[in-house]
Motif scaffolding. Structure first.
Motif, PDB file in Angstrom:
ATOM      1  N   GLN A  94       0.838  -1.205   0.000  1.00 29.04           N
ATOM      2  CA  GLN A  94       0.000   0.000   0.000  1.00 29.04           C
ATOM      3  C   GLN A  94       0.871   1.252   0.000  1.00 29.04           C
ATOM      4  O   GLN A  94       0.869   2.039   0.946  1.00 29.04           O
ATOM      5  CB  GLN A  94      -0.923  -0.001   1.222  1.00 29.04           C
ATOM      6  CG  GLN A  94      -1.920  -1.138   1.237  1.00 29.04           C
ATOM      7  CD  GLN A  94      -2.789  -1.109   2.476  1.00 29.04           C
ATOM      8  OE1 GLN A  94      -2.441  -0.502   3.501  1.00 29.04           O
ATOM      9  NE2 GLN A  94      -3.941  -1.764   2.415  1.00 29.04           N
ATOM     10  N   PRO A  95       1.659   1.470  -1.067  1.00 30.98           N
ATOM     11  CA  PRO A  95       2.505   2.668  -1.113  1.00 30.98           C
ATOM     12  C   PRO A  95       1.669   3.930  -1.308  1.00 30.98           C
ATOM     13  O   PRO A  95       0.617   3.901  -1.947  1.00 30.98           O
ATOM     14  CB  PRO A  95       3.410   2.404  -2.321  1.00 30.98           C
ATOM     15  CG  PRO A  95       2.602   1.504  -3.202  1.00 30.98           C
ATOM     16  CD  PRO A  95       1.789   0.639  -2.280  1.00 30.98           C
ATOM     17  N   LEU A  96       2.136   5.020  -0.718  1.00 29.44           N
ATOM     18  CA  LEU A  96       1.408   6.286  -0.840  1.00 29.44           C
ATOM     19  C   LEU A  96       1.444   6.820  -2.268  1.00 29.44           C
ATOM     20  O   LEU A  96       0.424   7.223  -2.817  1.00 29.44           O
ATOM     21  CB  LEU A  96       2.015   7.320   0.118  1.00 29.44           C
ATOM     22  CG  LEU A  96       1.736   7.156   1.611  1.00 29.44           C
ATOM     23  CD1 LEU A  96       2.460   8.239   2.382  1.00 29.44           C
ATOM     24  CD2 LEU A  96       0.254   7.209   1.894  1.00 29.44           C
ATOM     25  N   PHE A  97       2.634   6.835  -2.850  1.00 31.96           N
ATOM     26  CA  PHE A  97       2.824   7.511  -4.120  1.00 31.96           C
ATOM     27  C   PHE A  97       3.017   6.536  -5.275  1.00 31.96           C
ATOM     28  O   PHE A  97       3.843   6.746  -6.154  1.00 31.96           O
ATOM     29  CB  PHE A  97       4.040   8.442  -4.055  1.00 31.96           C
ATOM     30  CG  PHE A  97       4.002   9.395  -2.905  1.00 31.96           C
ATOM     31  CD1 PHE A  97       2.810   9.917  -2.451  1.00 31.96           C
ATOM     32  CD2 PHE A  97       5.162   9.759  -2.269  1.00 31.96           C
ATOM     33  CE1 PHE A  97       2.770  10.796  -1.383  1.00 31.96           C
ATOM     34  CE2 PHE A  97       5.142  10.646  -1.199  1.00 31.96           C
ATOM     35  CZ  PHE A  97       3.938  11.160  -0.750  1.00 31.96           C
ATOM     36  N   SER A  98       2.316   5.426  -5.245  1.00 24.39           N
ATOM     37  CA  SER A  98       2.385   4.464  -6.342  1.00 24.39           C
ATOM     38  C   SER A  98       3.791   3.891  -6.455  1.00 24.39           C
ATOM     39  O   SER A  98       4.438   3.615  -5.442  1.00 24.39           O
ATOM     40  CB  SER A  98       1.926   5.124  -7.647  1.00 24.39           C
ATOM     41  OG  SER A  98       1.909   4.195  -8.704  1.00 24.39           O
ATOM     42  N   LEU A  99       4.303   3.770  -7.667  1.00 24.97           N
ATOM     43  CA  LEU A  99       5.550   3.034  -7.880  1.00 24.97           C
ATOM     44  C   LEU A  99       6.804   3.813  -7.507  1.00 24.97           C
ATOM     45  O   LEU A  99       7.888   3.245  -7.447  1.00 24.97           O
ATOM     46  CB  LEU A  99       5.631   2.561  -9.336  1.00 24.97           C
ATOM     47  CG  LEU A  99       5.532   3.640 -10.434  1.00 24.97           C
ATOM     48  CD1 LEU A  99       6.898   4.172 -10.807  1.00 24.97           C
ATOM     49  CD2 LEU A  99       4.854   3.046 -11.664  1.00 24.97           C
ATOM     50  N   PHE A 100       6.712   5.120  -7.270  1.00 23.96           N
ATOM     51  CA  PHE A 100       7.920   5.895  -6.983  1.00 23.96           C
ATOM     52  C   PHE A 100       8.005   6.317  -5.515  1.00 23.96           C
ATOM     53  O   PHE A 100       8.761   7.228  -5.176  1.00 23.96           O
ATOM     54  CB  PHE A 100       7.996   7.135  -7.887  1.00 23.96           C
ATOM     55  CG  PHE A 100       6.903   8.146  -7.653  1.00 23.96           C
ATOM     56  CD1 PHE A 100       7.099   9.206  -6.788  1.00 23.96           C
ATOM     57  CD2 PHE A 100       5.685   8.030  -8.289  1.00 23.96           C
ATOM     58  CE1 PHE A 100       6.105  10.133  -6.564  1.00 23.96           C
ATOM     59  CE2 PHE A 100       4.689   8.961  -8.081  1.00 23.96           C
ATOM     60  CZ  PHE A 100       4.897  10.008  -7.215  1.00 23.96           C
TER      61      PHE A 100
END
Length: 735
Positions: free
Chosen positions: A634-640
């Motif tokens: 569950q990353p905040l900023f997608s893949l970056f």
């Protein structure tokens, strides 16, 4: 659906979408809307950005920051004493940057990069003119430099048609006027807080104020014409008009307050006072009934409050005895509270007619679309319409209420001290001297904050702040120790007081300020404890771990904020969400101003290690949080997310405020908050200014670091363009 999606230039969500999503909080708290559905609405409205929207946001922001860093680095390089370099080489270096920016403008004329490059080129000419005056020592006055700079900025502003260049032109013109007619002050702020303007010739002063008013009227006429016929135009933006109005009112208020405070003097500007009254009346009619603008009304109320306080002091403070001081203080508190109450009543009345600063048609269109998509029900839409408008205070109103609360709180504390002095209780102060009256004040403040009436709320906010300060000061009076132990013990004593007051006071604004102070004192107390009882290396590690834990907690709250709003402690989510980063901002400023503070306030205490420990903690907290989110999927900023954490962490290792500021800009887009974006940008600007003046680093190193940082940011913009897709599939891309 273009009008409800994110802006195509910046990638930020529209004001309509951001406003509607802010109203979903009470639905989540009441349980009528699940966090999962709310998250889907956020994604649909563009609050939570997709990869394409991240691209739309990051490319212009990184380009703007990179070009601004290059220009600032060039200015610092010019300011450095580089006598060993030939004159032509100096000019070549300064002109090379302008030529490179001009090439970018010609190459990418219709892109966002070209707009940022044109602004950077306009700023670069200022460095070039400064270099010319530095090398040749022509004897020309400083105002001529700004006049020449203005002659370059105006054509660029006409060509670019963007508010930023017009703002720079307006600012440079004001600086040129200041430098031409006065030599005592060194900035516009000095003029605003001194009586330098009333020393100008009457004709010059009247002409200058009239010209400022004419520029504001012209800008407002163009703005409202654009809002009516072409809402997407750059002229429809309101921020520049508000800045112009704020500066004009600041000057008028300063002069009128000076006239009121010293009305026995012969050096009066009665016409300016009359003009100030006419300005307030005209502004009230226009922005209350014709073109509704609550921000302009807030500026007018602030001006009226300041002049009213000056008048009260002149009328009732005849002699400095206890009776006059007490009467004047009480009347000033009532005046501040009354003006805050008027402002809140205006906001509620305007909100009853519809959402402020928003087009009702767009809001209706968005709610109907959400109904069709099955994301909201008819009862939920009706609940939002009934409860949302009046409870949504704009950021400028929250700021005005906070400042007014602090002013009233300080006056309250002074009155409390006056009463104690009159009762001879300050001769031998003890815990009961301030603590007991503060506790009584806190009980009254809690009751006032629970009241729904505007006047009681504003007075309750002021008394809650005063009670908190009184409790902390009362405890500090009992501490007997040296400088280091005193600050440490004071910080430790402040922590439980802030926690208890934050729990007791049912107000979001107060809790935000309490969480900000709590974060600041927590890290400060930890640093001083480590300095007293641990070795320097161990203490630095301990403080870094503490800051990393605070960062990790904050990012965990950010990623789980919707689920946390369904819990019994939902009211603590918003203060923690914004109070923790605000406290870290204060710590960043404390780090760069360490030498200044040590010289003037704490000769023994040294804060030199606080900056490095804070930077290490911020970097560690970012990386650990990104790794944890990546592991949970569950990353905040997608893949970056992880690369962004490493980049911001690397910047924080050298300058904590820069790394924190970059991360806050990303958080502003993740939250879909333009207010947070403005605060983050302003924080970075102020931090760089403080870093320039107070950080013990050679000017050459600063310039080279900024130049390198600008190139890195431009490289990151290029990398984002290559990595993130321009379009991705889906039912709707909020466009």
């Amino acid at each position: 659906m273009r009008e409800i999606g994110p802006d195509g230039i910046t990638g930020m969500p529209s004001r309509t979408a951001a406003y509607l999503c802010r109203q979903l909080g009470h639905l989540v708290k009441s349980g009528s809307l699940t966090p999962e559905t709310c998250e889907r609405i956020y994604m649909f409205c563009g609050i939570r950005p997709s990869d394409n929207q991240w691209r739309q946001f990051l490319i212009p922001v990184l380009c703007f920051l990179g070009l601004l860093s290059l220009v600032a680095g060039a200015v610092f390089f010019v300011a450095w004493n580089w006598a060993w370099l030939p004159k032509m080489a100096k000019f070549a270096l300064a002109e090379l940057l302008i030529v490179a920016l001009a090439v970018v403008v010609w190459w990418r004329w219709y892109s966002t990069l070209a707009r940022s490059a044109l602004l950077a080129a306009g700023l670069g000419f200022g460095a070039l003119f400064a270099l010319y005056g530095q090398i040749y020592q022509t004897g020309a006055d400083s105002w001529e430099l700004f006049r020449a700079w203005l002659c370059v900025l105006l054509p660029l502003a006409l060509i670019a048609r963007q508010n930023s260049l017009w703002f720079c032109s307006w600012l440079v013109a004001n600086l040129a006027f200041q430098l031409y007619y006065t030599t005592l002050p060194t900035s516009l702020l000095d003029i605003a807080v001194s009586d330098s303007f009333i020393r100008l010739p009457t004709t010059v002063l009247h002409g200058y104020l009239s010209l400022l008013a004419a520029c504001l009227i012209l800008r407002e006429a163009l703005a409202w014409r654009a809002i009516t016929h072409q809402p997407e135009s750059w002229l429809a933006s309101r921020w520049f008009s508000r800045v112009m109005a704020g500066f004009l009112l600041l000057l008028l208020t300063t002069i009128v307050a000076e006239n009121v405070s010293d009305w026995h003097s012969t050096n009066h500007f009665t016409s300016v006072t009359v003009g100030w009254v006419i300005t307030l009346l005209a502004g009230y009619y226009l922005y209350r009934y014709r073109y509704v603008d609550l921000c302009m009304l807030t500026l007018g109320i602030a001006s009226l409050t300041i002049v009213g306080c000056a008048l009260l002091m002149q009328l009732f403070l005849v002699v400095y005895d206890s009776g006059d001081l007490y009467l004047t203080g009480v009347l000033m508190i009532l005046w501040v509270v009354a003006n805050g109450s008027i402002l809140l009543k205006w906001q509620r009345k305007l909100a009853e007619k519809g959402s402020i600063d928003l087009a009702p048609a767009r809001l209706t269109l968005l709610t109907e679309t959400l109904l069709q998509q099955g994301l909201l029900s008819a009862s939920q839409v009706q609940d939002i319409q009934q409860r949302g408008h009046a409870s949504d205070l704009p950021w400028y109103m929250r700021l005005a209420l906070s400042v007014g609360g602090w002013v009233a709180a300080i006056i309250t504390l002074l009155l409390m001290a006056l009463v104690l002095y009159s009762a001879d209780l300050l001769d031998e102060p003890n815990a009961a001297t301030l603590v007991l009256p503060s506790l009584m004040l806190a009980v009254i403040a809690r009751g006032l904050l629970r009241s729904g009436r505007d006047g009681k709320y504003h007075l309750g906010l002021a008394w809650a702040i005063a009670a908190t300060c009184g409790l902390i000061f009362g405890v500090m009076l009992q501490i007997q120790s040296n400088d280091v132990s005193f600050i440490m013990l004071s910080s430790l004593c402040a922590l439980p007081i802030l926690v208890m007051m934050a729990v007791a006071m049912p107000d979001r604004i107060y809790r935000f300020m309490a969480m900000t102070a709590l974060t600041f004192f927590l890290v400060l107390a930890g640093y001083l404890l480590a300095r007293l009882y641990l070795s320097p290396a161990t203490g630095r590690v301990a403080v870094s771990i503490l800051v990393a834990a605070v960062m990790f907690l904050w990012l965990w709250i950010v990623s789980h904020q919707l689920r946390l709003q369904t819990r019994p402690y939902a009211n603590a989510v918003h203060p923690l969400l914004y109070g923790i980063p605000a406290g870290l901002m204060l710590l960043s400023f404390l780090g760069i101003n360490a030498a200044f503070l040590s010289d003037f306030f704490w000769p023994v205490v040294q804060f030199s290690l606080l900056q490095s420990a804070t930077g290490t903690g911020i970097a560690a907290g970012l990386v650990l949080s990104a790794l944890s989110q990546r592991r949970s999927g569950q990353p905040l900023f997608s893949l970056f997310t992880l690369p962004a954490a490493f980049i911001c962490g690397a910047a924080a290792l050298y300058a904590p405020g820069l790394g924190l500021g970059l991360w806050l800009i990303l958080m502003a887009r993740y939250q879909g908050s333009q207010g947070l974006l403005v605060v983050s940008g302003g924080f970075m600007v102020l931090y760089v200014i403080g870093w320039y003046y107070f950080l013990d680093v050679a000017l050459l190193q600063k310039s080279l670091l900024l130049l390198a940082g600008g190139l890195v940011l431009l490289g990151l913009a290029w990398g984002v363009k290559k990595v993130l897709p321009a379009q991705i599939g889906g039912a709707r891309e909020n466009a």
